[in-house]
Design a protein around this motif. Structure first.
Motif, short mmCIF file in Angstrom:
data_model
loop_
_atom_site.label_atom_id
_atom_site.label_comp_id
_atom_site.label_asym_id
_atom_site.label_seq_id
_atom_site.Cartn_x
_atom_site.Cartn_y
_atom_site.Cartn_z
N LEU A 57 -5.46 -6.14 -1.14
CA LEU A 57 -5.44 -4.91 -1.94
C LEU A 57 -6.70 -4.75 -2.78
O LEU A 57 -7.14 -3.63 -3.05
CB LEU A 57 -4.22 -4.89 -2.85
N LEU A 67 2.60 1.61 -3.42
CA LEU A 67 1.65 2.04 -4.46
C LEU A 67 1.45 3.55 -4.41
O LEU A 67 1.39 4.22 -5.45
CB LEU A 67 0.31 1.34 -4.27
N ARG A 68 1.35 4.11 -3.21
CA ARG A 68 1.18 5.55 -3.08
C ARG A 68 2.47 6.30 -3.42
O ARG A 68 2.43 7.34 -4.07
CB ARG A 68 0.69 5.88 -1.68
N LEU A 98 -1.59 4.01 -7.00
CA LEU A 98 -2.87 3.66 -6.39
C LEU A 98 -4.05 4.24 -7.17
O LEU A 98 -4.99 3.51 -7.50
CB LEU A 98 -2.90 4.15 -4.94
N ILE A 148 -6.85 -0.88 -3.22
CA ILE A 148 -7.31 -0.54 -4.57
C ILE A 148 -8.82 -0.69 -4.64
O ILE A 148 -9.53 0.13 -5.20
CB ILE A 148 -6.63 -1.45 -5.61
N ARG A 187 -6.86 2.08 -9.34
CA ARG A 187 -8.30 2.17 -9.04
C ARG A 187 -9.09 2.51 -10.31
O ARG A 187 -10.17 1.95 -10.55
CB ARG A 187 -8.53 3.23 -7.97
N ASP A 231 0.84 -1.20 0.00
CA ASP A 231 0.00 0.00 0.00
C ASP A 231 0.88 1.26 0.00
O ASP A 231 0.66 2.19 -0.79
CB ASP A 231 -0.91 -0.03 1.23
N GLN A 279 -4.85 1.59 3.02
CA GLN A 279 -5.76 1.77 1.89
C GLN A 279 -5.69 0.57 0.97
O GLN A 279 -4.73 -0.20 0.98
CB GLN A 279 -5.40 3.03 1.11
#
Length: 209
Positions: free
Chosen positions: A86, A58-59, A64, A101, A68, A55, A99
């Protein structure tokens, strides 16, 4: 191009093992590390690893939001273990601020089967994956694995644990073009999960030709 291109998220986790399994099934494999890499893929695998670390990465790499958006637009995605977390819309026992996806209408309990030392192998009930009375059993490897504690009405249950104290727990699901397992087929050498995912990818890929 004679076969679909499947990306493997290559930030952390079982990247090499998934790449090998996909190649053995006939897919063209690329590694995804940045948003621009998503433009070339017909499907994506989110490997097992550590969900909170993934997570954060990804950010950090600004993936992210694009992921999405791709999921919302129908990109076929398969997640194993941390990848299942995820893809879940809801997490139990997550860390503060964690967080996902999202896209799968499920609640996933993180580390539901215990810690690393509690890793185990188990036989599954998985007729939707070709593991019934007439087919070879599906033995799954669980490593700090989650399970699905709640499914929405559009979610198809693909596999449950068949024996032991966790009997009946949901460990594989599908919703539209999304698929997730709590276990690691990339480690066991059983290609049925990857083939099932590639069938979904191939249908979408062929429809675009």
């Amino acid at each position: 191009m004679t076969s679909p291109v499947v990306g493997v998220l290559a930030l952390q986790g079982d990247v090499h093992e998934h790449s090998q399994a996909l190649a053995a099934c006939g897919a063209q494999v690329v590694l995804v590390r940045r948003p621009a890499d998503l433009a070339s893929v017909d499907g994506l695998v989110l490997p097992g690893g550590e969900s909170t670390t993934m997570d954060k990465l990804l950010r950090r790499y600004q993936l992210l939001g694009p992921l999405r958006a791709q999921v919302a637009h129908g990109l076929p995605v398969y997640g194993s273990c941390a990848g299942m977390i995820l893809l879940a819309d809801r997490i139990e026992c997550g860390v503060q601020g964690q967080q996902t996806i999202g896209g799968l209408d499920v609640t996933v309990q993180r580390n539901a089967f215990g810690r690393q030392v509690d890793s185990f192998e188990e036989r599954l009930d998985a007729p939707a994956l070709g593991a019934g009375p007439e087919e070879p059993e599906l033995r799954a490897v669980f490593i700090r694995a989650p399970w699905v504690s709640e499914c929405g009405p559009a979610v198809q249950v693909l596999a449950t644990v068949s024996t032991g104290p966790a009997a009946g727990r949901i460990v594989a699901v599908r919703q539209g073009a999304l698929m997730a397992t709590a276990f690691h087929p990339e480690i066991s050498g059983d290609l049925r999960i990857h083939r099932a995912f590639l069938a979904t990818v191939s249908r979408g890929w062929a429809a675009q030709k």
